[in-house]
Motif scaffolding. Sequence first.
Motif, PDB file in Angstrom:
ATOM      1  N   SER A  26       0.827  -1.198   0.000  1.00 10.13           N
ATOM      2  CA  SER A  26       0.000   0.000   0.000  1.00 10.13           C
ATOM      3  C   SER A  26       0.862   1.250   0.000  1.00 10.13           C
ATOM      4  O   SER A  26       0.628   2.194  -0.758  1.00 10.13           O
ATOM      5  CB  SER A  26      -0.914   0.000   1.230  1.00 10.13           C
ATOM      6  N   ALA A  27       1.875   1.236   0.830  1.00 10.32           N
ATOM      7  CA  ALA A  27       2.725   2.425   0.969  1.00 10.32           C
ATOM      8  C   ALA A  27       3.559   2.677  -0.279  1.00 10.32           C
ATOM      9  O   ALA A  27       3.635   3.798  -0.783  1.00 10.32           O
ATOM     10  CB  ALA A  27       3.637   2.259   2.188  1.00 10.32           C
ATOM     11  N   LEU A  30       3.144   5.071  -6.594  1.00 13.21           N
ATOM     12  CA  LEU A  30       3.694   6.058  -7.512  1.00 13.21           C
ATOM     13  C   LEU A  30       4.367   7.192  -6.748  1.00 13.21           C
ATOM     14  O   LEU A  30       5.294   7.812  -7.251  1.00 13.21           O
ATOM     15  CB  LEU A  30       2.570   6.586  -8.394  1.00 13.21           C
ATOM     16  N   GLY A  31       3.925   7.427  -5.542  1.00 13.43           N
ATOM     17  CA  GLY A  31       4.534   8.467  -4.718  1.00 13.43           C
ATOM     18  C   GLY A  31       6.004   8.208  -4.466  1.00 13.43           C
ATOM     19  O   GLY A  31       6.811   9.137  -4.418  1.00 13.43           O
ATOM     20  N   ASN A  32       6.366   6.948  -4.291  1.00 12.02           N
ATOM     21  CA  ASN A  32       7.778   6.622  -4.057  1.00 12.02           C
ATOM     22  C   ASN A  32       8.595   6.758  -5.317  1.00 12.02           C
ATOM     23  O   ASN A  32       9.734   7.174  -5.291  1.00 12.02           O
ATOM     24  CB  ASN A  32       7.937   5.162  -3.625  1.00 12.02           C
ATOM     25  N   ILE A 104      -9.065   9.189  -4.025  1.00  4.58           N
ATOM     26  CA  ILE A 104      -7.707   8.968  -4.535  1.00  4.58           C
ATOM     27  C   ILE A 104      -7.737   7.943  -5.661  1.00  4.58           C
ATOM     28  O   ILE A 104      -7.105   8.112  -6.702  1.00  4.58           O
ATOM     29  CB  ILE A 104      -6.753   8.514  -3.407  1.00  4.58           C
ATOM     30  N   LEU A 227       3.262   6.992   3.021  1.00  4.74           N
ATOM     31  CA  LEU A 227       2.965   5.918   3.974  1.00  4.74           C
ATOM     32  C   LEU A 227       1.480   5.554   3.988  1.00  4.74           C
ATOM     33  O   LEU A 227       1.035   4.789   4.842  1.00  4.74           O
ATOM     34  CB  LEU A 227       3.438   6.305   5.379  1.00  4.74           C
ATOM     35  N   MET A 231      -6.229   8.006   6.026  1.00  4.70           N
ATOM     36  CA  MET A 231      -7.545   7.653   5.498  1.00  4.70           C
ATOM     37  C   MET A 231      -7.977   6.243   5.893  1.00  4.70           C
ATOM     38  O   MET A 231      -8.840   5.660   5.245  1.00  4.70           O
ATOM     39  CB  MET A 231      -7.592   7.814   3.991  1.00  4.70           C
ATOM     40  N   THR A 233      -6.641   3.370   5.660  1.00  3.05           N
ATOM     41  CA  THR A 233      -6.175   2.183   4.921  1.00  3.05           C
ATOM     42  C   THR A 233      -5.417   1.247   5.847  1.00  3.05           C
ATOM     43  O   THR A 233      -5.700   0.045   5.919  1.00  3.05           O
ATOM     44  CB  THR A 233      -5.215   2.604   3.792  1.00  3.05           C
ATOM     45  N   SER A 323      -1.128  -0.556  -4.355  1.00  2.16           N
ATOM     46  CA  SER A 323      -1.709   0.571  -3.628  1.00  2.16           C
ATOM     47  C   SER A 323      -3.197   0.682  -3.927  1.00  2.16           C
ATOM     48  O   SER A 323      -4.003   0.952  -3.040  1.00  2.16           O
ATOM     49  CB  SER A 323      -1.002   1.879  -4.002  1.00  2.16           C
ATOM     50  N   SER A 326      -5.454  -1.472  -1.890  1.00  2.00           N
ATOM     51  CA  SER A 326      -5.634  -1.030  -0.501  1.00  2.00           C
ATOM     52  C   SER A 326      -6.552   0.184  -0.429  1.00  2.00           C
ATOM     53  O   SER A 326      -7.188   0.435   0.593  1.00  2.00           O
ATOM     54  CB  SER A 326      -4.286  -0.726   0.152  1.00  2.00           C
ATOM     55  N   LEU A 327      -6.598   0.950  -1.499  1.00  2.00           N
ATOM     56  CA  LEU A 327      -7.535   2.080  -1.535  1.00  2.00           C
ATOM     57  C   LEU A 327      -8.968   1.577  -1.622  1.00  2.00           C
ATOM     58  O   LEU A 327      -9.858   2.052  -0.927  1.00  2.00           O
ATOM     59  CB  LEU A 327      -7.221   2.981  -2.732  1.00  2.00           C
ATOM     60  N   LEU A 380      -6.060  14.116   3.288  1.00  2.00           N
ATOM     61  CA  LEU A 380      -5.289  13.098   4.018  1.00  2.00           C
ATOM     62  C   LEU A 380      -4.667  13.695   5.276  1.00  2.00           C
ATOM     63  O   LEU A 380      -4.682  13.081   6.345  1.00  2.00           O
ATOM     64  CB  LEU A 380      -4.172  12.527   3.143  1.00  2.00           C
TER      65      LEU A 380
HETATM   66  N1  TRP Z   1       1.228   5.576  -0.646  1.00  2.00           N
HETATM   67  C1  TRP Z   1       0.840   5.652  -2.024  1.00  2.00           C
HETATM   68  C2  TRP Z   1       2.025   6.079  -2.856  1.00  2.00           C
HETATM   69  O1  TRP Z   1       3.089   6.327  -2.372  1.00  2.00           O
HETATM   70  C3  TRP Z   1      -0.283   6.613  -2.264  1.00  2.00           C
HETATM   71  C4  TRP Z   1      -1.345   6.613  -1.226  1.00  2.00           C
HETATM   72  C5  TRP Z   1      -1.687   7.625  -0.436  1.00  2.00           C
HETATM   73  C6  TRP Z   1      -2.143   5.572  -0.852  1.00  2.00           C
HETATM   74  N2  TRP Z   1      -2.661   7.251   0.416  1.00  2.00           N
HETATM   75  C7  TRP Z   1      -2.968   6.001   0.179  1.00  2.00           C
HETATM   76  C8  TRP Z   1      -2.220   4.301  -1.297  1.00  2.00           C
HETATM   77  C9  TRP Z   1      -3.848   5.161   0.777  1.00  2.00           C
HETATM   78  C10 TRP Z   1      -3.100   3.465  -0.721  1.00  2.00           C
HETATM   79  C11 TRP Z   1      -3.904   3.876   0.316  1.00  2.00           C
HETATM   80  O2  TRP Z   1       1.889   6.189  -4.046  1.00  2.00           O
END
Ligand code: TRP
Length: 451
Positions: A26-27, A30-32, A104, A227, A231, A233, A323, A326-327, A380
């Motif tokens: 989940s963490a 695309l953000g990473n 999201i 992370l 929200m 998750t 990810s 998990s959303l 968030l």
């Molecule tokens: N963490 C995910 C990323 O780095 C994006 C994200 C933000 C996310 N909040 C979330 C993913 C909640 C799953 C659940 O891209």
Amino acid sequence: MSQPSAQPDRGSWATRIGFILAAVGSAVGLGNMWRFSYIASEGGGAAFVVLYLVIVATVGIPILTSEFVIGRLSQESPVLSLQRLAGPAWRPLAWLFVVCGVGILTYYAVIAGWTLRYAVDGLRGAIRGDTAAYFGSVSEGGDAVAAQLVVMALTIWIVARGVKGGLERANLVMMPALFVILIGLALWAATLPNGGPGYAYYLRPEIGELFSGRVLAMAAGQAFFSLSLGMGTMMTYASYLRSQTNLGREAATVALTDTAVAFTAGLVVFPVIFNFGLSDRIAESTVGALFISLPAGFEQMGTAGNVVAFAFFTMLAFAALTSAISLLEVPVAALVDGWKMSRPRASVISGIVTALIGLRAAFDVDIVGASDQIVGNFLLITGGFFICLLAGYRLRAQADAELAKGLPNPAARRAWLVFVRFIAPALLLVVMYSALGPTWRALLVLLGFGG
Ligand code: TRP
């Protein structure tokens, strides 16, 4: 026992590593893969990396621990548990979680669709010539919608199969593959003849930036997004835990793995960009570097470039998919626990609603950016602020007792409480404040007033 209204069939993780990989899945998203290294290069290079680590330790791990603790304590979706544990006044927070999850995923699935499309077209060697024009042609409109729907179908399918057979299994396959590809790409990038300046650019230490409020807010916002906090998750994932393990340690493992992946992704992106002489395009946009500059570099390598492009975008697709599931799990858990709906039906319904709302983002890239600012950034952080209040004040005794099951050391728990009660919420208020302006502008875009 702390499993009052848990249904026997709501599912649970089969293994500890399954839970950890799912949380890491989940963490890591695309953000990473791009946002971290981009912000690092903007915000002081190596100095930013150090600052980021400090924020992960003082804000990220404590809030992640809080979500884990409340989740395992509740054994059900936040939609039920916040009301039951904390009272009706907290119910809106659970709805905020559901809104964030759906919100999201509406645009996340669009970007995930691009990665799938790029993996396929990269392998076929079809991304060539003007990569900006190529990106323009597949990122909006019919092609983007098709890819988005494929992503949503996959997401629905995995979530429908349950915690163990769907979420856990998917992560057990995709996350190790992601690690292998990432390390392989980082090693390959190190062999590029002219990649050196890329490292220098990424990691140049600008100590002065360490003391800028702007960089601090950027680092906190990024840590938070990366992370998957704020929200519910991680709360929902932890509600499927039966074991009594040390949740502080689990949170640290997840946070450090996430950070290591983000850091390593920068060791791929920057050497490639500099090696192929694309550095003038770095500042164009965050998405642009990933989908426009890098493919231009891969193309210069000929056939080998097709393989690298395929590996790179498959890795992104895995990051995005783990990810995305998990959303979707947040609204699905709400329907399963709160409405006693069957999991497959809950997955299909919430997935279709999300896909339909997401159509607008698939037709218009500006909607992607605006939604990300409003939900991924502002909402968030707001959710995270209230999670601090929940764990640190309202549920303080219960949360502490739950954490104590795996973490008997009172000093460690006291440190956690200090961070959750004072340090993290104070920092989040600063970040919220600094996000007000951009969020307002994004809201205008979303409502059709601005551009
Ligand atoms: N963490 C995910 C990323 O780095 C994006 C994200 C933000 C996310 N909040 C979330 C993913 C909640 C799953 C659940 O891209």
